[in-house]
Write a protein that holds these residues in place. Sequence first.
Motif, PDB file in Angstrom:
ATOM      1  N   GLN A  33       0.817  -1.211   0.000  1.00 26.06           N
ATOM      2  CA  GLN A  33       0.000   0.000   0.000  1.00 26.06           C
ATOM      3  C   GLN A  33       0.855   1.267   0.000  1.00 26.06           C
ATOM      4  O   GLN A  33       0.356   2.350  -0.281  1.00 26.06           O
ATOM      5  N   GLY A  34       2.123   1.147   0.382  1.00 22.91           N
ATOM      6  CA  GLY A  34       3.018   2.304   0.373  1.00 22.91           C
ATOM      7  C   GLY A  34       2.757   3.275   1.514  1.00 22.91           C
ATOM      8  O   GLY A  34       2.237   2.921   2.567  1.00 22.91           O
ATOM      9  N   TRP A  35       3.142   4.521   1.267  1.00 23.73           N
ATOM     10  CA  TRP A  35       3.093   5.554   2.299  1.00 23.73           C
ATOM     11  C   TRP A  35       1.698   5.928   2.814  1.00 23.73           C
ATOM     12  O   TRP A  35       1.544   6.179   4.017  1.00 23.73           O
ATOM     13  N   PRO A  36       0.676   6.066   1.956  1.00 23.93           N
ATOM     14  CA  PRO A  36      -0.572   6.693   2.414  1.00 23.93           C
ATOM     15  C   PRO A  36      -1.186   6.134   3.703  1.00 23.93           C
ATOM     16  O   PRO A  36      -1.421   6.899   4.646  1.00 23.93           O
ATOM     17  N   LEU A  38       0.121   4.324   6.091  1.00 21.02           N
ATOM     18  CA  LEU A  38       1.074   4.434   7.191  1.00 21.02           C
ATOM     19  C   LEU A  38       1.132   5.868   7.707  1.00 21.02           C
ATOM     20  O   LEU A  38       1.028   6.120   8.909  1.00 21.02           O
ATOM     21  N   CYS A  39       1.275   6.813   6.790  1.00 22.55           N
ATOM     22  CA  CYS A  39       1.361   8.218   7.186  1.00 22.55           C
ATOM     23  C   CYS A  39       0.049   8.719   7.785  1.00 22.55           C
ATOM     24  O   CYS A  39       0.057   9.481   8.753  1.00 22.55           O
ATOM     25  N   ALA A  40      -1.078   8.284   7.211  1.00 21.23           N
ATOM     26  CA  ALA A  40      -2.376   8.682   7.764  1.00 21.23           C
ATOM     27  C   ALA A  40      -2.520   8.170   9.195  1.00 21.23           C
ATOM     28  O   ALA A  40      -2.971   8.905  10.083  1.00 21.23           O
ATOM     29  N   PRO A  45       2.764  13.913   7.291  1.00 25.30           N
ATOM     30  CA  PRO A  45       2.635  14.086   5.845  1.00 25.30           C
ATOM     31  C   PRO A  45       3.270  12.925   5.082  1.00 25.30           C
ATOM     32  O   PRO A  45       4.227  12.306   5.543  1.00 25.30           O
ATOM     33  N   THR A  46       2.726  12.675   3.909  1.00 23.04           N
ATOM     34  CA  THR A  46       3.279  11.628   3.046  1.00 23.04           C
ATOM     35  C   THR A  46       4.562  12.145   2.402  1.00 23.04           C
ATOM     36  O   THR A  46       4.554  13.224   1.799  1.00 23.04           O
ATOM     37  N   PRO A  47       5.671  11.419   2.529  1.00 16.29           N
ATOM     38  CA  PRO A  47       6.928  11.864   1.912  1.00 16.29           C
ATOM     39  C   PRO A  47       6.817  11.929   0.395  1.00 16.29           C
ATOM     40  O   PRO A  47       6.043  11.205  -0.220  1.00 16.29           O
ATOM     41  N   SER A  48       7.633  12.786  -0.197  1.00 17.94           N
ATOM     42  CA  SER A  48       7.646  12.889  -1.657  1.00 17.94           C
ATOM     43  C   SER A  48       8.511  11.792  -2.280  1.00 17.94           C
ATOM     44  O   SER A  48       8.374  11.495  -3.461  1.00 17.94           O
ATOM     45  N   PHE A  51       8.244   5.015  -1.703  1.00 18.09           N
ATOM     46  CA  PHE A  51       8.257   4.093  -0.569  1.00 18.09           C
ATOM     47  C   PHE A  51       9.389   3.084  -0.779  1.00 18.09           C
ATOM     48  O   PHE A  51       9.552   2.547  -1.872  1.00 18.09           O
TER      49      PHE A  51
END
Length: 76
Positions: A33-36, A38-40, A45-48, A51
Amino acid sequence: MTPDHALKTFTTHIEDVQAAIPPDRLLVFDVRQGWPPLCAFLGVPTPSEPFPRVNDAAMFQQHARAAGRLLFRRSR
């Protein structure tokens, strides 16, 4: 331990954790699922940057080949 027993043990552990931890305090995360999510969950904030995917199949094969070469050299 048989594969069936290992799977049952793993599944039971996951169920026990999910039953013990309130849903708002537990992230059930699939790294695909990547960053979204996890960051939520963490409220950051989601890193640029992408992942990290350091344990994908290609990386595993690369490490396996390197380990094989190392073992081959040591066996001489």
